[in-house]
Scaffold this active site. Structure first.
Site, short mmCIF file in Angstrom:
data_model
loop_
_atom_site.label_atom_id
_atom_site.label_comp_id
_atom_site.label_asym_id
_atom_site.label_seq_id
_atom_site.Cartn_x
_atom_site.Cartn_y
_atom_site.Cartn_z
CG ASN A 68 -0.37 0.73 2.40
OD1 ASN A 68 -0.46 1.96 2.50
ND2 ASN A 68 0.22 -0.02 3.32
CB ILE A 70 -2.89 5.06 1.77
CG1 ILE A 70 -3.35 3.61 1.57
CG2 ILE A 70 -4.09 5.99 1.91
CD1 ILE A 70 -4.11 3.35 0.30
N GLY A 71 -0.42 7.08 1.58
CA GLY A 71 0.10 8.42 1.83
C GLY A 71 -0.60 9.17 2.94
CB CYS A 128 4.11 6.34 7.37
SG CYS A 128 3.15 6.04 5.88
N GLY A 263 -3.85 -6.12 11.12
CA GLY A 263 -3.77 -5.15 10.03
C GLY A 263 -4.37 -5.66 8.74
#
Length: 302
Positions: A68, A70-71, A128, A263
């Site tokens: 992923n 997503i940011g 992240c 998750g």
């Protein structure tokens, strides 16, 4: 049989939470089961201001996992406080907000606001891999992690858990920085930096080129890192990384985790978290264990 645990000062009826970014703010999953069954909910990453995130494609499947990028798309802390938090507070479960930022000042301002809200704790996201500023820049070094944690600790009275990146040389030293800066706990691991290439287009599948790998593929790495961190710090650990059932959760707890987060498993089935709770209870009954806390960190090495 006692399943209650205390994670970084946060009381949880059982050791199962849901990992940030995989459960939104709980609304969608509440259509499937009573969220009060969970030990806790960790919200989607929340920032000071709204973020639009990365451009698509942002998700793709990989063997035994997913990528992923997503940011950290989210509506911002003000929207969360007015719209999502009142919904979450309808349920009998701990609410922990995952806090993200692009600078130390932004983390501090965000946590000043969170400190005034009716939440049980903060999970500080320093890990992240999907944003170009912040997070990883702080999470990759002892000094970076210590500096952000120390400044946030000054303004946050609520329990503080710091989420660690696995994309470092020595995870134990990073965890020690968190402890030295006064945090109440650590959570690990976040996703592993990875890439998938479309061989016909000869281009990465994700628009951001790289993303975070999660799912069962990373579980052995996560278990190893939880064990290493448990040997290095005295503060409790929230373990995560590919957990899909009760047996996986028990493995993390034996390695040293006080609680666990589900998750990617939430995408496979919305019931994964509650089935994991049942699996933990089944294990405790099978082995005649009265208190789940008695198994934490009890793996016997060869």
């Amino acid at each position: 049989m006692k399943t209650e645990v205390i994670l970084a000062g946060i009381k949880m009826k059982n050791p199962v939470t849901v990992a940030s970014g995989t459960f939104g703010y709980g609304r969608e999953y509440s259509n499937f089961f009573d969220l009060s069954k969970l030990g806790g909910i960790i919200t989607k990453g929340t920032s000071l201001k709204a973020r639009s995130g990365n451009k698509p494609a942002r998700v793709c499947e990989t063997p035994s996992g997913m990528l992923n990028s997503i940011g950290l798309q989210n509506p911002g802390v003000e929207y969360f406080a007015q719209n999502d938090l009142p919904f979450l507070r309808k349920f009998d479960t701990a609410v922990i907000v995952n806090a993200c930022g692009s600078s130390i000042e932004e983390y501090v301002e965000l946590c000043k606001i969170l400190n005034k809200l009716d939440i049980d704790g903060v999970e500080l996201n320093l890990s992240c891999p999907n944003v170009k500023a912040g997070c990883m820049a702080f999470g990759n070094s002892y000094e970076g992690v210590k500096q952000v944690t120390k400044e946030v600790r000054k303004v946050l009275d609520k329990p503080l858990i710091v989420k660690l990146t696995p994309n470092v040389t020595d995870i134990a030293s990073i965890a020690k920085a968190v402890e030295d800066a006064g945090a109440d706990g650590v959570s690990l691991i976040n996703t592993l930096l990875a890439m998938k290439i479309d061989i016909d287009k000869r281009r990465p599948v994700l628009a951001n080129n790289t993303g975070g790998l999660s799912g069962p593929a990373i579980r052995p790495v996560a278990v190893r890192m939880v064990y290493q961190v448990a040997q290095a710090v005295k503060i409790p650990i929230l373990g995560m990384g590919g957990i899909a059932n009760g047996e996986d959760a028990i493995e993390f707890m034996l390695a040293g985790a006080t609680a666990v987060s589900i998750g990617a498993g939430n995408f496979l089935s919305p019931y994964t978290s509650v089935e994991t709770i049942k699996g933990i209870e089944k294990y405790l009954n099978k082995h005649k264990i009265e208190d789940i806390n008695s198994i934490i960190g009890t793996v016997e090495m060869n």
